[in-house]
Design an enzyme around this catalytic site. Structure first.
Site: not given
Length: 178
Positions: A95, A137-138, A141
Protein backbone atom coordinates in the site's frame (compact mmCIF):
# COMPACT_ATOMS: atom_id res chain seq x y z
CA UNK A 1 -11.69 24.53 -5.52
CA UNK A 2 -9.02 23.27 -7.87
CA UNK A 3 -6.88 20.20 -7.38
CA UNK A 4 -3.13 20.40 -7.88
CA UNK A 5 -1.14 17.16 -7.96
CA UNK A 6 1.93 18.96 -6.61
CA UNK A 7 0.01 19.81 -3.43
CA UNK A 8 -1.07 16.24 -2.70
CA UNK A 9 0.84 14.19 -0.15
CA UNK A 10 0.04 10.85 1.42
CA UNK A 11 -1.38 11.26 4.90
CA UNK A 12 -0.32 8.98 7.75
CA UNK A 13 -2.31 5.77 8.04
CA UNK A 14 -3.36 6.68 11.61
CA UNK A 15 -4.95 9.96 10.45
CA UNK A 16 -8.69 9.92 11.16
CA UNK A 17 -9.36 10.60 7.46
CA UNK A 18 -7.92 7.16 6.70
CA UNK A 19 -10.15 5.37 9.19
CA UNK A 20 -13.36 7.23 8.39
CA UNK A 21 -15.67 6.44 5.50
CA UNK A 22 -15.55 9.51 3.22
CA UNK A 23 -18.84 11.02 2.06
CA UNK A 24 -20.19 10.31 -1.41
CA UNK A 25 -18.92 12.53 -4.20
CA UNK A 26 -21.73 15.03 -4.83
CA UNK A 27 -22.17 15.44 -8.59
CA UNK A 28 -24.84 18.12 -8.08
CA UNK A 29 -22.44 20.32 -6.14
CA UNK A 30 -18.99 19.29 -7.43
CA UNK A 31 -19.62 17.55 -10.76
CA UNK A 32 -17.58 20.16 -12.65
CA UNK A 33 -14.53 19.11 -10.60
CA UNK A 34 -14.87 15.35 -11.16
CA UNK A 35 -12.66 15.08 -14.24
CA UNK A 36 -9.91 17.18 -12.65
CA UNK A 37 -10.03 15.17 -9.40
CA UNK A 38 -9.69 11.90 -11.31
CA UNK A 39 -6.74 13.24 -13.33
CA UNK A 40 -4.89 14.52 -10.27
CA UNK A 41 -5.34 11.23 -8.37
CA UNK A 42 -4.21 9.27 -11.43
CA UNK A 43 -1.13 11.50 -11.88
CA UNK A 44 -0.09 10.95 -8.25
CA UNK A 45 -0.74 7.20 -8.45
CA UNK A 46 1.56 6.93 -11.49
CA UNK A 47 4.17 9.24 -9.92
CA UNK A 48 4.26 7.06 -6.79
CA UNK A 49 4.30 3.79 -8.81
CA UNK A 50 1.00 2.63 -7.38
CA UNK A 51 -1.67 0.43 -8.91
CA UNK A 52 -4.42 2.40 -7.18
CA UNK A 53 -4.98 5.50 -5.06
CA UNK A 54 -7.94 6.63 -2.98
CA UNK A 55 -8.84 10.27 -2.41
CA UNK A 56 -8.77 9.82 1.36
CA UNK A 57 -5.14 8.61 1.19
CA UNK A 58 -4.20 12.16 0.22
CA UNK A 59 -6.62 13.76 2.67
CA UNK A 60 -9.40 14.55 0.19
CA UNK A 61 -12.91 13.94 1.59
CA UNK A 62 -14.41 12.16 -1.39
CA UNK A 63 -15.54 8.61 -2.06
CA UNK A 64 -13.30 8.26 -5.12
CA UNK A 65 -10.41 6.04 -6.16
CA UNK A 66 -8.36 5.42 -9.28
CA UNK A 67 -6.62 2.32 -10.54
CA UNK A 68 -4.50 1.55 -13.55
CA UNK A 69 -1.05 1.99 -15.00
CA UNK A 70 0.79 4.43 -17.27
CA UNK A 71 -1.44 3.57 -20.24
CA UNK A 72 -4.82 2.90 -18.64
CA UNK A 73 -6.92 4.30 -15.85
CA UNK A 74 -10.35 3.91 -14.35
CA UNK A 75 -11.80 6.45 -11.93
CA UNK A 76 -14.42 5.10 -9.52
CA UNK A 77 -16.76 7.69 -8.00
CA UNK A 78 -19.06 6.40 -5.24
CA UNK A 79 -18.14 2.72 -5.71
CA UNK A 80 -20.20 -0.16 -4.31
CA UNK A 81 -19.07 -3.77 -4.31
CA UNK A 82 -22.02 -5.85 -5.43
CA UNK A 83 -20.42 -9.28 -5.25
CA UNK A 84 -17.25 -11.29 -4.84
CA UNK A 85 -16.27 -14.81 -5.84
CA UNK A 86 -16.03 -17.56 -3.25
CA UNK A 87 -12.65 -18.54 -4.67
CA UNK A 88 -9.79 -16.67 -3.06
CA UNK A 89 -6.15 -16.16 -4.01
CA UNK A 90 -3.20 -15.40 -1.71
CA UNK A 91 -0.91 -12.73 -3.15
CA UNK A 92 1.63 -10.34 -1.65
CA UNK A 93 0.04 -6.92 -1.28
CA UNK A 94 1.41 -3.50 -0.45
CA UNK A 95 0.00 0.00 0.00
CA UNK A 96 1.28 3.48 -0.82
CA UNK A 97 0.34 4.46 2.74
CA UNK A 98 2.76 1.79 4.08
CA UNK A 99 5.88 2.24 1.89
CA UNK A 100 8.00 -0.89 1.64
CA UNK A 101 5.64 -3.01 3.78
CA UNK A 102 3.99 -6.09 2.27
CA UNK A 103 1.62 -8.79 3.46
CA UNK A 104 0.52 -11.98 1.74
CA UNK A 105 -3.27 -11.80 1.96
CA UNK A 106 -6.18 -13.89 0.74
CA UNK A 107 -8.77 -11.97 -1.26
CA UNK A 108 -11.54 -13.00 -3.63
CA UNK A 109 -10.34 -13.85 -7.14
CA UNK A 110 -13.17 -11.81 -8.71
CA UNK A 111 -15.23 -8.76 -7.74
CA UNK A 112 -18.32 -7.14 -9.27
CA UNK A 113 -18.61 -3.41 -8.63
CA UNK A 114 -20.81 -0.44 -9.54
CA UNK A 115 -19.56 3.13 -9.66
CA UNK A 116 -20.08 6.45 -11.36
CA UNK A 117 -17.71 7.81 -13.97
CA UNK A 118 -16.54 11.45 -14.08
CA UNK A 119 -19.78 12.42 -15.84
CA UNK A 120 -21.87 10.89 -13.05
CA UNK A 121 -23.04 7.98 -15.21
CA UNK A 122 -23.48 4.63 -13.48
CA UNK A 123 -21.06 1.94 -14.61
CA UNK A 124 -20.58 -1.66 -13.58
CA UNK A 125 -17.93 -4.23 -14.19
CA UNK A 126 -16.20 -7.38 -13.06
CA UNK A 127 -12.52 -7.51 -12.28
CA UNK A 128 -10.37 -10.60 -11.86
CA UNK A 129 -6.92 -11.38 -10.53
CA UNK A 130 -4.76 -8.33 -9.80
CA UNK A 131 -7.55 -6.01 -10.99
CA UNK A 132 -9.91 -7.51 -8.39
CA UNK A 133 -7.24 -7.15 -5.70
CA UNK A 134 -6.67 -3.47 -6.51
CA UNK A 135 -10.41 -2.73 -6.59
CA UNK A 136 -10.95 -4.45 -3.23
CA UNK A 137 -7.89 -2.79 -1.69
CA UNK A 138 -8.96 0.71 -2.76
CA UNK A 139 -12.60 0.00 -1.89
CA UNK A 140 -11.41 -0.89 1.62
CA UNK A 141 -9.94 2.63 1.86
CA UNK A 142 -13.40 3.95 1.01
CA UNK A 143 -14.69 1.97 3.99
CA UNK A 144 -12.01 3.30 6.38
CA UNK A 145 -10.10 0.00 6.30
CA UNK A 146 -6.48 -0.66 5.34
CA UNK A 147 -4.91 -3.88 4.15
CA UNK A 148 -3.36 -4.69 7.55
CA UNK A 149 -6.89 -5.34 8.88
CA UNK A 150 -6.98 -8.52 6.75
CA UNK A 151 -3.97 -10.11 8.48
CA UNK A 152 -4.00 -12.02 11.74
CA UNK A 153 -2.34 -10.22 14.65
CA UNK A 154 0.43 -12.87 14.64
CA UNK A 155 1.11 -12.45 10.91
CA UNK A 156 1.00 -8.66 11.17
CA UNK A 157 3.45 -8.60 14.10
CA UNK A 158 5.77 -11.05 12.32
CA UNK A 159 5.86 -8.99 9.12
CA UNK A 160 6.22 -5.67 11.00
CA UNK A 161 9.21 -7.06 12.92
CA UNK A 162 10.86 -8.16 9.63
CA UNK A 163 10.12 -4.77 8.07
CA UNK A 164 11.62 -2.88 11.02
CA UNK A 165 14.79 -5.01 10.86
CA UNK A 166 15.11 -4.26 7.13
CA UNK A 167 14.74 -0.55 7.80
CA UNK A 168 17.43 -0.62 10.53
CA UNK A 169 19.79 -2.51 8.24
CA UNK A 170 19.18 0.03 5.47
CA UNK A 171 19.73 2.97 7.82
CA UNK A 172 23.04 1.47 9.01
CA UNK A 173 24.17 0.99 5.40
CA UNK A 174 23.33 4.63 4.66
CA UNK A 175 25.18 5.82 7.77
CA UNK A 176 28.31 3.86 6.89
CA UNK A 177 28.15 4.45 3.15
CA UNK A 178 27.77 0.78 2.21
Amino acid sequence: MHFNADDLQLIHFTDVRMTTRPPAFDFEKDGDKAEELGEVLYKKMVEWDGAGLSANQVGLPYRVFVMGNKEDKIVFFNPTVIGVSKEEVAIQEGCLSFPGFYLTLRRPKEVAIEWQNAQGETQSGKFQGIGARVVLHEYDHMEGINFTFHASSFKLKWELDKWKKKQLKFQKRLAYGR
